[in-house]
Every structure is written in C-alpha cells, then in structure tokens.
Motif scaffolding. Sequence first.
Motif, PDB file in Angstrom:
ATOM      1  N   MET A  11      86.837  -0.360  68.007  1.00 40.56           N
ATOM      2  CA  MET A  11      86.725  -0.186  66.421  1.00 40.56           C
ATOM      3  C   MET A  11      88.409   0.100  65.442  1.00 40.56           C
ATOM      4  O   MET A  11      87.993   0.623  65.475  1.00 40.56           O
ATOM      5  CB  MET A  11      85.274   0.452  65.744  1.00 40.56           C
ATOM      6  N   ASP A  12      88.035  -0.531  64.592  1.00 38.38           N
ATOM      7  CA  ASP A  12      88.906  -0.463  63.279  1.00 38.38           C
ATOM      8  C   ASP A  12      88.654   0.835  62.151  1.00 38.38           C
ATOM      9  O   ASP A  12      87.489   0.491  62.486  1.00 38.38           O
ATOM     10  CB  ASP A  12      89.875  -1.144  62.937  1.00 38.38           C
ATOM     11  N   GLU A  13      89.488   1.359  61.431  1.00 35.97           N
ATOM     12  CA  GLU A  13      89.396   2.163  60.966  1.00 35.97           C
ATOM     13  C   GLU A  13      88.279   1.881  59.540  1.00 35.97           C
ATOM     14  O   GLU A  13      86.651   2.633  59.249  1.00 35.97           O
ATOM     15  CB  GLU A  13      90.703   2.592  60.591  1.00 35.97           C
ATOM     16  N   SER A  14      88.755   0.556  58.603  1.00 40.50           N
ATOM     17  CA  SER A  14      87.489   0.257  58.356  1.00 40.50           C
ATOM     18  C   SER A  14      86.265   0.052  58.384  1.00 40.50           C
ATOM     19  O   SER A  14      85.057  -0.099  58.240  1.00 40.50           O
ATOM     20  CB  SER A  14      88.196  -1.119  57.501  1.00 40.50           C
ATOM     21  N   THR A  15      86.280  -0.220  59.369  1.00 39.45           N
ATOM     22  CA  THR A  15      84.314  -0.391  60.568  1.00 39.45           C
ATOM     23  C   THR A  15      83.995   1.264  60.286  1.00 39.45           C
ATOM     24  O   THR A  15      82.603   0.912  60.204  1.00 39.45           O
ATOM     25  CB  THR A  15      84.613  -1.659  61.380  1.00 39.45           C
ATOM     26  N   ILE A  16      84.742   1.763  60.875  1.00 35.62           N
ATOM     27  CA  ILE A  16      83.692   3.232  60.992  1.00 35.62           C
ATOM     28  C   ILE A  16      83.957   4.228  59.965  1.00 35.62           C
ATOM     29  O   ILE A  16      82.324   4.164  59.589  1.00 35.62           O
ATOM     30  CB  ILE A  16      84.766   4.484  62.155  1.00 35.62           C
ATOM     31  N   VAL A  69      82.836   2.176  56.939  1.00 34.95           N
ATOM     32  CA  VAL A  69      81.596   1.229  56.762  1.00 34.95           C
ATOM     33  C   VAL A  69      80.335   1.811  56.849  1.00 34.95           C
ATOM     34  O   VAL A  69      79.109   2.171  57.156  1.00 34.95           O
ATOM     35  CB  VAL A  69      81.951   0.095  56.636  1.00 34.95           C
ATOM     36  N   LEU A  70      80.659   1.855  58.292  1.00 31.49           N
ATOM     37  CA  LEU A  70      79.642   2.434  59.636  1.00 31.49           C
ATOM     38  C   LEU A  70      78.503   3.948  59.173  1.00 31.49           C
ATOM     39  O   LEU A  70      77.421   3.849  58.537  1.00 31.49           O
ATOM     40  CB  LEU A  70      79.824   2.179  61.094  1.00 31.49           C
ATOM     41  N   LEU A  86      87.374  -2.100  53.089  1.00 29.38           N
ATOM     42  CA  LEU A  86      87.792  -4.195  53.838  1.00 29.38           C
ATOM     43  C   LEU A  86      89.213  -3.960  53.367  1.00 29.38           C
ATOM     44  O   LEU A  86      89.695  -4.358  53.314  1.00 29.38           O
ATOM     45  CB  LEU A  86      86.429  -4.308  53.014  1.00 29.38           C
TER      46      LEU A  86
END
Length: 97
Positions: A1-6, A8-9, A64
């Motif tokens: 997973m990339d940083e933006s996904t982490i 957001v989650l 994002l």
Amino acid sequence: MDESTIIVLSVLAVFVLAMFITAYVVKSTPETKEFETLKIRFAAVTFTGIMLLVLLTAVFAVGLKSDASMEVFKTVMTGLSPIAGGIIGYLFSSKDK
C-alpha cells in the motif's frame, strides 16, 4: 500500500471510532426537558459532524494529492463556515420564552 492509502484508511478508522463513541454517549445520556441543555447537546452534535466532515475532506485533499480533492475541500470549507455561524447565532443568541 502506498502512503496516501494508509492515510485515508487511518482517518476512516478514526471516523468510525468517533461515530461509535458518539453513539455510546448519546445512548447513555439521560433525557432532559431543559431547553438550554437541549440546545447545547444539539450544538455539540452539529459541530462534531462539521468537524468530522472537515477532517475527512482535509485528509482526502492531502492524501490523494489531486486537484479534484482540493476543490472538494475548498467547497466544503466555504459551505460550512456560514452554516456554523448560523448555528452559533441562532442557538446561543435566542431568548427563552
């Protein structure tokens, strides 16, 4: 997973936790007929919702890193400022009858 996904989650997890805590507090608070107490509770719930919206849109805008998400953040901030001012003005300046 990339940083933006982490990011957001993580924010979504905090949001869900805040919703569960809010539901618990609302459920466990005893009922009252006092008008001032009802106004304060309404203001607290409303401002909690506004702050959660601001938090979510800010994280999406930063996480994002797109122009569309930044535009959504600017729109939310522009729209929520007058709403918050109207709530404050109505709830805390009205006189008891």
